[in-house]
Design a protein around this motif. Sequence first.
Motif, PDB file in Angstrom:
ATOM      1  N   MET A   1       0.859  -1.185   0.000  1.00 26.32           N
ATOM      2  CA  MET A   1       0.000   0.000   0.000  1.00 26.32           C
ATOM      3  C   MET A   1       0.895   1.234   0.000  1.00 26.32           C
ATOM      4  N   SER A   2       0.592   2.175  -0.879  1.00 27.58           N
ATOM      5  CA  SER A   2       1.398   3.392  -0.965  1.00 27.58           C
ATOM      6  C   SER A   2       1.135   4.284   0.248  1.00 27.58           C
ATOM      7  N   ALA A   3       2.055   5.204   0.485  1.00 28.99           N
ATOM      8  CA  ALA A   3       1.934   6.105   1.625  1.00 28.99           C
ATOM      9  C   ALA A   3       0.699   6.999   1.495  1.00 28.99           C
ATOM     10  N   ARG A   4       0.413   7.431   0.278  1.00 27.59           N
ATOM     11  CA  ARG A   4      -0.746   8.307   0.064  1.00 27.59           C
ATOM     12  C   ARG A   4      -2.043   7.557   0.353  1.00 27.59           C
ATOM     13  N   ARG A   8      -4.769   8.344   3.323  1.00 27.63           N
ATOM     14  CA  ARG A   8      -6.207   8.533   3.073  1.00 27.63           C
ATOM     15  C   ARG A   8      -7.037   7.603   3.948  1.00 27.63           C
ATOM     16  N   ALA A   9      -6.586   6.366   4.094  1.00 23.50           N
ATOM     17  CA  ALA A   9      -7.313   5.397   4.912  1.00 23.50           C
ATOM     18  C   ALA A   9      -7.330   5.830   6.375  1.00 23.50           C
ATOM     19  N   VAL A  10      -6.210   6.322   6.860  1.00 24.56           N
ATOM     20  CA  VAL A  10      -6.134   6.801   8.248  1.00 24.56           C
ATOM     21  C   VAL A  10      -7.030   8.022   8.431  1.00 24.56           C
TER      22      VAL A  10
END
Length: 62
Positions: A1-4, A8-10
């Motif tokens: 999973m990418s950092a971006r 967004r999920a957080v």
Amino acid sequence: MSARRWARAVRWYLRELTGEAEYDRYCERYRRRHPLAPVPTRRDYEVLRTRHRETHPHSRCC
């Protein structure tokens, strides 16, 4: 999973957890149902929500 994507999920999770997303959904519904009326402020929304919860108790322990 990418950092971006992770960020967004957080962000989504925190908005759901704090209730911020609930107010946004309320504003969207309010605009659809009452297009000419001004949208209640966050404070007004919290007052309405508290009154509704007090008059319509669900399964609370106390």
